[in-house]
Motif scaffolding. Sequence first.
Motif, PDB file in Angstrom:
ATOM      1  N   LEU A  92       0.864  -1.181   0.000  1.00  0.00           N
ATOM      2  CA  LEU A  92       0.000   0.000   0.000  1.00  0.00           C
ATOM      3  C   LEU A  92       0.899   1.228   0.000  1.00  0.00           C
ATOM      4  O   LEU A  92       1.695   1.424   0.922  1.00  0.00           O
ATOM      5  CB  LEU A  92      -0.913   0.003   1.228  1.00  0.00           C
ATOM      6  CG  LEU A  92      -1.802  -1.242   1.407  1.00  0.00           C
ATOM      7  CD1 LEU A  92      -2.604  -1.132   2.696  1.00  0.00           C
ATOM      8  CD2 LEU A  92      -2.729  -1.432   0.212  1.00  0.00           C
ATOM      9  N   SER A  93       0.779   2.051  -1.021  1.00  0.00           N
ATOM     10  CA  SER A  93       1.709   3.168  -1.138  1.00  0.00           C
ATOM     11  C   SER A  93       1.086   4.333  -1.897  1.00  0.00           C
ATOM     12  O   SER A  93       0.072   4.197  -2.577  1.00  0.00           O
ATOM     13  CB  SER A  93       3.001   2.712  -1.834  1.00  0.00           C
ATOM     14  OG  SER A  93       2.725   2.126  -3.082  1.00  0.00           O
ATOM     15  N   TYR A  94       1.732   5.498  -1.731  1.00  0.00           N
ATOM     16  CA  TYR A  94       1.381   6.717  -2.451  1.00  0.00           C
ATOM     17  C   TYR A  94      -0.093   7.077  -2.300  1.00  0.00           C
ATOM     18  O   TYR A  94      -0.829   7.199  -3.283  1.00  0.00           O
ATOM     19  CB  TYR A  94       1.738   6.596  -3.937  1.00  0.00           C
ATOM     20  CG  TYR A  94       3.217   6.516  -4.187  1.00  0.00           C
ATOM     21  CD1 TYR A  94       4.027   7.646  -4.078  1.00  0.00           C
ATOM     22  CD2 TYR A  94       3.811   5.303  -4.507  1.00  0.00           C
ATOM     23  CE1 TYR A  94       5.399   7.567  -4.286  1.00  0.00           C
ATOM     24  CE2 TYR A  94       5.178   5.214  -4.723  1.00  0.00           C
ATOM     25  CZ  TYR A  94       5.965   6.356  -4.612  1.00  0.00           C
ATOM     26  OH  TYR A  94       7.318   6.272  -4.820  1.00  0.00           O
ATOM     27  N   ASN A  95      -0.504   7.273  -1.058  1.00  0.00           N
ATOM     28  CA  ASN A  95      -1.864   7.727  -0.817  1.00  0.00           C
ATOM     29  C   ASN A  95      -1.862   8.719   0.336  1.00  0.00           C
ATOM     30  O   ASN A  95      -1.442   8.392   1.444  1.00  0.00           O
ATOM     31  CB  ASN A  95      -2.784   6.544  -0.505  1.00  0.00           C
ATOM     32  CG  ASN A  95      -4.242   6.953  -0.497  1.00  0.00           C
ATOM     33  OD1 ASN A  95      -4.726   7.560   0.450  1.00  0.00           O
ATOM     34  ND2 ASN A  95      -4.948   6.646  -1.580  1.00  0.00           N
ATOM     35  N   THR A  96      -2.309   9.921   0.069  1.00  0.00           N
ATOM     36  CA  THR A  96      -2.294  10.981   1.085  1.00  0.00           C
ATOM     37  C   THR A  96      -3.590  11.038   1.891  1.00  0.00           C
ATOM     38  O   THR A  96      -3.667  11.769   2.875  1.00  0.00           O
ATOM     39  CB  THR A  96      -2.063  12.355   0.426  1.00  0.00           C
ATOM     40  OG1 THR A  96      -3.110  12.604  -0.524  1.00  0.00           O
ATOM     41  CG2 THR A  96      -0.725  12.390  -0.289  1.00  0.00           C
ATOM     42  N   HIS A 147       5.036   5.988   1.645  1.00  0.00           N
ATOM     43  CA  HIS A 147       4.490   7.300   1.280  1.00  0.00           C
ATOM     44  C   HIS A 147       3.002   7.384   1.618  1.00  0.00           C
ATOM     45  O   HIS A 147       2.153   7.660   0.778  1.00  0.00           O
ATOM     46  CB  HIS A 147       4.725   7.593  -0.208  1.00  0.00           C
ATOM     47  CG  HIS A 147       4.603   9.068  -0.531  1.00  0.00           C
ATOM     48  ND1 HIS A 147       5.596   9.970  -0.238  1.00  0.00           N
ATOM     49  CD2 HIS A 147       3.594   9.777  -1.091  1.00  0.00           C
ATOM     50  CE1 HIS A 147       5.206  11.169  -0.617  1.00  0.00           C
ATOM     51  NE2 HIS A 147       3.988  11.080  -1.127  1.00  0.00           N
ATOM     52  N   LEU A 148       2.748   7.158   2.900  1.00  0.00           N
ATOM     53  CA  LEU A 148       1.398   7.297   3.459  1.00  0.00           C
ATOM     54  C   LEU A 148       1.521   8.325   4.586  1.00  0.00           C
ATOM     55  O   LEU A 148       1.616   7.964   5.765  1.00  0.00           O
ATOM     56  CB  LEU A 148       0.893   5.954   3.983  1.00  0.00           C
ATOM     57  CG  LEU A 148       0.857   4.801   2.966  1.00  0.00           C
ATOM     58  CD1 LEU A 148       0.558   3.480   3.664  1.00  0.00           C
ATOM     59  CD2 LEU A 148      -0.159   5.086   1.863  1.00  0.00           C
ATOM     60  N   SER A 171       7.839   3.225   5.475  1.00  0.00           N
ATOM     61  CA  SER A 171       8.715   4.346   5.134  1.00  0.00           C
ATOM     62  C   SER A 171       7.913   5.521   4.598  1.00  0.00           C
ATOM     63  O   SER A 171       6.882   5.339   3.932  1.00  0.00           O
ATOM     64  CB  SER A 171       9.749   3.901   4.085  1.00  0.00           C
ATOM     65  OG  SER A 171      10.593   4.961   3.707  1.00  0.00           O
ATOM     66  N   SER A 172       8.389   6.726   4.896  1.00  0.00           N
ATOM     67  CA  SER A 172       7.743   7.957   4.449  1.00  0.00           C
ATOM     68  C   SER A 172       6.301   8.027   4.950  1.00  0.00           C
ATOM     69  O   SER A 172       5.354   8.251   4.200  1.00  0.00           O
ATOM     70  CB  SER A 172       7.799   8.076   2.923  1.00  0.00           C
ATOM     71  OG  SER A 172       9.125   8.115   2.470  1.00  0.00           O
ATOM     72  N   THR A 173       6.165   7.805   6.256  1.00  0.00           N
ATOM     73  CA  THR A 173       4.872   7.923   6.922  1.00  0.00           C
ATOM     74  C   THR A 173       5.063   8.827   8.142  1.00  0.00           C
ATOM     75  O   THR A 173       6.121   9.415   8.324  1.00  0.00           O
ATOM     76  CB  THR A 173       4.356   6.547   7.381  1.00  0.00           C
ATOM     77  OG1 THR A 173       5.107   6.125   8.529  1.00  0.00           O
ATOM     78  CG2 THR A 173       4.480   5.510   6.285  1.00  0.00           C
ATOM     79  N   ASN A 174       4.057   8.911   8.970  1.00  0.00           N
ATOM     80  CA  ASN A 174       4.192   9.593  10.254  1.00  0.00           C
ATOM     81  C   ASN A 174       4.042   8.610  11.407  1.00  0.00           C
ATOM     82  O   ASN A 174       3.626   8.984  12.509  1.00  0.00           O
ATOM     83  CB  ASN A 174       3.171  10.734  10.367  1.00  0.00           C
ATOM     84  CG  ASN A 174       3.745  12.043   9.838  1.00  0.00           C
ATOM     85  OD1 ASN A 174       4.753  12.545  10.343  1.00  0.00           O
ATOM     86  ND2 ASN A 174       3.133  12.577   8.799  1.00  0.00           N
ATOM     87  N   VAL A 175       4.366   7.355  11.155  1.00  0.00           N
ATOM     88  CA  VAL A 175       4.418   6.354  12.218  1.00  0.00           C
ATOM     89  C   VAL A 175       5.513   6.752  13.200  1.00  0.00           C
ATOM     90  O   VAL A 175       6.576   7.239  12.804  1.00  0.00           O
ATOM     91  CB  VAL A 175       4.687   4.953  11.631  1.00  0.00           C
ATOM     92  CG1 VAL A 175       4.891   3.930  12.732  1.00  0.00           C
ATOM     93  CG2 VAL A 175       3.518   4.540  10.736  1.00  0.00           C
ATOM     94  N   SER A 176       5.264   6.566  14.489  1.00  0.00           N
ATOM     95  CA  SER A 176       6.170   7.097  15.509  1.00  0.00           C
ATOM     96  C   SER A 176       6.355   6.077  16.636  1.00  0.00           C
ATOM     97  O   SER A 176       5.917   4.935  16.545  1.00  0.00           O
ATOM     98  CB  SER A 176       5.617   8.411  16.060  1.00  0.00           C
ATOM     99  OG  SER A 176       4.329   8.212  16.630  1.00  0.00           O
ATOM    100  N   PHE A 191      12.520   7.598   7.138  1.00  0.00           N
ATOM    101  CA  PHE A 191      11.618   8.726   6.877  1.00  0.00           C
ATOM    102  C   PHE A 191      10.311   8.598   7.669  1.00  0.00           C
ATOM    103  O   PHE A 191       9.207   8.619   7.117  1.00  0.00           O
ATOM    104  CB  PHE A 191      11.320   8.853   5.376  1.00  0.00           C
ATOM    105  CG  PHE A 191      12.506   9.242   4.547  1.00  0.00           C
ATOM    106  CD1 PHE A 191      12.833  10.579   4.343  1.00  0.00           C
ATOM    107  CD2 PHE A 191      13.312   8.273   3.980  1.00  0.00           C
ATOM    108  CE1 PHE A 191      13.931  10.938   3.583  1.00  0.00           C
ATOM    109  CE2 PHE A 191      14.409   8.612   3.217  1.00  0.00           C
ATOM    110  CZ  PHE A 191      14.730   9.958   3.019  1.00  0.00           C
ATOM    111  N   ASN A 192      10.463   8.450   8.973  1.00  0.00           N
ATOM    112  CA  ASN A 192       9.313   8.388   9.869  1.00  0.00           C
ATOM    113  C   ASN A 192       9.589   9.285  11.081  1.00  0.00           C
ATOM    114  O   ASN A 192      10.433  10.180  11.018  1.00  0.00           O
ATOM    115  CB  ASN A 192       9.061   6.940  10.294  1.00  0.00           C
ATOM    116  CG  ASN A 192       8.597   6.069   9.148  1.00  0.00           C
ATOM    117  OD1 ASN A 192       7.541   6.298   8.563  1.00  0.00           O
ATOM    118  ND2 ASN A 192       9.386   5.044   8.818  1.00  0.00           N
TER     119      ASN A 192
END
Length: 325
Positions: A77-81, A104-105, A128-133, A153-154
């Motif tokens: 699952l990728s590239y969805n804002t 990229h979520l 990667s490239s998420t706001n998971v913390s 990239f989190n």
Amino acid sequence: MVTILFSLIILVYHITSSHSERCNPQEKFVLLQMKKEFNNPTFLSSWKPNTDCCHPKWHWHGIKCDHKSHHVKSINLSYNTKLASKIPPSIGNLPYLETLFLFHLPNLIGPIPQTISKLTNLTYLTISSTNVSGPLPNFLGQFKSLVNLDLSFNNFYGPLPPSLSHLPNLTGIFLGYNNLIGPIPDSYRSFKNHSNFYFSHNNLSGRVPISLGKVDFSSIDLSHNRFKGDPSMLFGSNKVSAAIDLSWNIFSFDIGKVELPKITSMFDASHNQIYGNLPLGIENVMILNVSYNRLCGEIPKGDKHDLYAYFHNKCLCGSPLPSCK
């Protein structure tokens, strides 16, 4: 009579199709539960209870099944804002999952759920490239089949978990662009040779463990942290490191005593406190940057690097810098 015959045909069709469905019913239930926990996003509209999650005709977005067992083996699952949720806890109920790719979520938030630890067949894990913390969980060390781990990239914070050293097959580890702190655990000496090791753009600190010199990395990136001391154990003429990036740290050592790996094509040690003469073979490195250090001596004749590879050093001289006097 025609109506009765038509009804029988429809009944037989439904019975036949239900028996021939490839998708494992328990795994299908889990996927639909995941969709619900994802807040039923429109980009998962293909995940429908009346279709087969493994049949190519229905093409459940991001889902791949094993062509023989029909177990769900991959989620991509990728590239969805617009997807705004946490990672669904129910994902841990897909025991045959080998690849989990969440990329990229930007509105994917929260920690990695504990239930993911049940995915013991994972080979590739990318968040990667998420706001998971949250802190990197110790249960990552339970994925004994894991080959590649990408959590870059989190917003992860806290120390590096020593448990990563328990992964016997891990050859790619990408933890860059987070908020990680503290030293590299000494236990990371057990990483496999020819691994790719990317820890850049964090707040990691301390000295690189001497024991890390036992690992023959294919590439290593420690840039943009607060490491100090002498990382020369990472070098050696017999090593295979094609790329070494130590830039933007507080490293301080005599680089003239270092033997570069013969196949190194990229070496960046800029913005440190490195001193001494340039090491042998530096002119053979394709991409080079040792600027903003305390280097001295003459640049090898015939060197083809530009000014920016060498400038802002204490007393380096020779082309492309001013000539030595």
